[in-house]
Design a protein around this motif. Sequence first.
Motif, short mmCIF file in Angstrom:
data_model
loop_
_atom_site.label_atom_id
_atom_site.label_comp_id
_atom_site.label_asym_id
_atom_site.label_seq_id
_atom_site.Cartn_x
_atom_site.Cartn_y
_atom_site.Cartn_z
N TRP A 93 29.28 -17.97 29.62
CA TRP A 93 29.59 -18.12 28.18
C TRP A 93 29.91 -16.75 27.61
O TRP A 93 29.27 -15.75 27.99
CB TRP A 93 28.39 -18.70 27.43
CG TRP A 93 28.28 -20.20 27.52
CD1 TRP A 93 27.69 -20.92 28.52
CD2 TRP A 93 28.74 -21.16 26.56
NE1 TRP A 93 27.76 -22.27 28.24
CE2 TRP A 93 28.41 -22.43 27.04
CE3 TRP A 93 29.42 -21.05 25.34
CZ2 TRP A 93 28.72 -23.60 26.35
CZ3 TRP A 93 29.72 -22.21 24.64
CH2 TRP A 93 29.37 -23.47 25.15
N GLU A 94 30.85 -16.69 26.69
CA GLU A 94 31.28 -15.39 26.14
C GLU A 94 31.78 -15.52 24.71
O GLU A 94 32.44 -16.50 24.37
CB GLU A 94 32.41 -14.82 27.01
CG GLU A 94 32.99 -13.50 26.49
CD GLU A 94 34.08 -12.94 27.40
OE1 GLU A 94 34.71 -13.72 28.13
OE2 GLU A 94 34.31 -11.72 27.34
N HIS A 95 31.46 -14.53 23.90
CA HIS A 95 32.09 -14.35 22.60
C HIS A 95 32.37 -12.88 22.35
O HIS A 95 31.63 -12.01 22.84
CB HIS A 95 31.19 -14.87 21.47
CG HIS A 95 31.35 -16.33 21.18
ND1 HIS A 95 32.56 -16.92 20.86
CD2 HIS A 95 30.43 -17.33 21.15
CE1 HIS A 95 32.37 -18.21 20.64
NE2 HIS A 95 31.11 -18.50 20.83
N MET A 116 41.75 -5.46 26.27
CA MET A 116 40.76 -6.53 26.41
C MET A 116 39.45 -5.98 26.96
O MET A 116 38.38 -6.43 26.57
CB MET A 116 41.29 -7.64 27.30
CG MET A 116 40.30 -8.79 27.45
SD MET A 116 41.00 -10.27 28.16
CE MET A 116 41.76 -9.67 29.65
N HIS A 117 39.56 -5.04 27.87
CA HIS A 117 38.36 -4.46 28.47
C HIS A 117 38.28 -2.97 28.11
O HIS A 117 39.10 -2.19 28.55
CB HIS A 117 38.37 -4.63 29.99
CG HIS A 117 38.33 -6.06 30.41
ND1 HIS A 117 39.29 -6.64 31.19
CD2 HIS A 117 37.43 -7.04 30.15
CE1 HIS A 117 38.99 -7.93 31.40
NE2 HIS A 117 37.87 -8.19 30.78
N GLU A 118 37.30 -2.63 27.30
CA GLU A 118 37.09 -1.24 26.89
C GLU A 118 35.64 -0.87 27.13
O GLU A 118 34.78 -1.74 27.36
CB GLU A 118 37.39 -1.09 25.38
CG GLU A 118 38.83 -1.41 25.01
CD GLU A 118 39.12 -1.18 23.52
OE1 GLU A 118 38.16 -0.94 22.74
OE2 GLU A 118 40.30 -1.24 23.15
N GLY A 175 41.30 -10.86 21.74
CA GLY A 175 40.11 -11.71 21.73
C GLY A 175 39.79 -12.10 23.15
O GLY A 175 40.66 -12.09 24.03
N ASP A 176 38.53 -12.48 23.40
CA ASP A 176 38.08 -12.84 24.75
C ASP A 176 36.83 -13.70 24.59
O ASP A 176 35.87 -13.28 23.92
CB ASP A 176 37.76 -11.55 25.53
CG ASP A 176 37.40 -11.77 26.98
OD1 ASP A 176 37.59 -12.90 27.50
OD2 ASP A 176 36.94 -10.79 27.61
N ALA A 177 36.85 -14.91 25.15
CA ALA A 177 35.70 -15.80 25.03
C ALA A 177 35.70 -16.80 26.18
O ALA A 177 36.74 -17.00 26.84
CB ALA A 177 35.72 -16.54 23.68
N VAL A 234 32.10 -5.89 20.74
CA VAL A 234 31.80 -6.13 22.16
C VAL A 234 31.97 -7.60 22.52
O VAL A 234 31.73 -8.49 21.69
CB VAL A 234 30.37 -5.68 22.53
CG1 VAL A 234 30.28 -4.17 22.58
CG2 VAL A 234 29.33 -6.27 21.59
N ALA A 235 32.36 -7.83 23.75
CA ALA A 235 32.33 -9.17 24.33
C ALA A 235 31.02 -9.28 25.09
O ALA A 235 30.78 -8.54 26.04
CB ALA A 235 33.51 -9.38 25.26
N VAL A 236 30.15 -10.18 24.61
CA VAL A 236 28.89 -10.47 25.29
C VAL A 236 29.16 -11.66 26.20
O VAL A 236 29.69 -12.68 25.73
CB VAL A 236 27.77 -10.80 24.28
CG1 VAL A 236 26.45 -11.08 24.99
CG2 VAL A 236 27.62 -9.67 23.27
N GLU A 237 28.83 -11.57 27.48
CA GLU A 237 29.22 -12.66 28.39
C GLU A 237 28.28 -12.83 29.57
O GLU A 237 28.59 -12.43 30.69
CB GLU A 237 30.66 -12.50 28.87
CG GLU A 237 31.04 -11.16 29.47
CD GLU A 237 32.50 -11.19 29.99
OE1 GLU A 237 32.88 -12.18 30.63
OE2 GLU A 237 33.23 -10.22 29.75
N PRO A 238 27.13 -13.46 29.33
CA PRO A 238 26.23 -13.73 30.45
C PRO A 238 26.83 -14.68 31.47
O PRO A 238 27.49 -15.67 31.11
CB PRO A 238 25.00 -14.36 29.77
CG PRO A 238 25.50 -14.86 28.46
CD PRO A 238 26.59 -13.93 28.05
MG MG Z 1 35.23 -10.57 28.81
#
Ligand code: MG
Length: 276
Positions: free
Chosen positions: A241-243, A184-186, A107-109, A208-212
């Motif tokens: 911010w990320e989810h 974590m990063h793909e 997970g990544d947020a 996907v991790a969306v993270e503006p």
């Molecule tokens: Mg990320």
Amino acid sequence: MSKRGIYKSPDELRALVAPGLLTAQALAAVRAAIVPGVSTLELDAIAERVILAGGGLPNFAMEPGYSHTICASINEAVVHGVPGDRRVEAGDIVSIDCGAEVDGWNGDAAFSVVVADGTRAALVASRQRLANATEKSLWAGIASLATASTLADVGAAVEDAIDSVGDDFGIIEDFTGHGIGRSMHEDPPVFNYRVRGRQPAVKPGLVVAVEPMVTLGTIETHELDDGWTIVTDDATDAAHWEHSVAVHAGGIWVLTATDGGAAGLAPFGIVPVAIA
Ligand code: MG
Ligand code: MG
């Protein structure tokens, strides 16, 4: 990566639920502890404790050369701030990024919060506007996944959401969102702005991790001498911010939100669907 490429199987999507929830729990605990005087190292210890107690491992600490559970990026720091002795001050905008690994899945947020300051109302209002705009753009990007044909729609939605708040923001281009799964990063990268060229299809199995990452000035950044912390070249404030979000046969589900994204998606008329 499997023969399915960037798209995960239903079993793989199910495996991503636990690390997403644990990441959410760790971030909630950190958020509750952000008060003037707390050190970023103390916040790191809180996240680590939650993740270990939940049967996970801090995946940031598995990154080569990094030994912490969170990144804590304050004010002009955009991302990758290293926890240490620095203490949070009233008026700071604090961005916390965190991830948990459970049974080999990630997970990544991240969130940004502005610490109350009774004496600097204008500064707090400016930073809160930045944090709110960035959060809004995150949810716009996530909401777009419900109907997007390709990931190009996500970048367009993020950019449009920022533009709808004001024209004084900068959307960082040096860093992007990403696929997430066993690592974590793909692939694929997830851009936070309109891009030319063909982008991957949004279809069941995409996670996907969306993270503006958004600033109140330049989009140019540089790394500090610590080898990690990324700051804006003009020292203007930044938010992040990320989810982590799964697209599945039934709809979309925000893995790193305890409600699956229901509250954040409601303004967009999107109801998240749990992964069966
Ligand atoms: Mg990320
Ligand atoms: Mg992150």
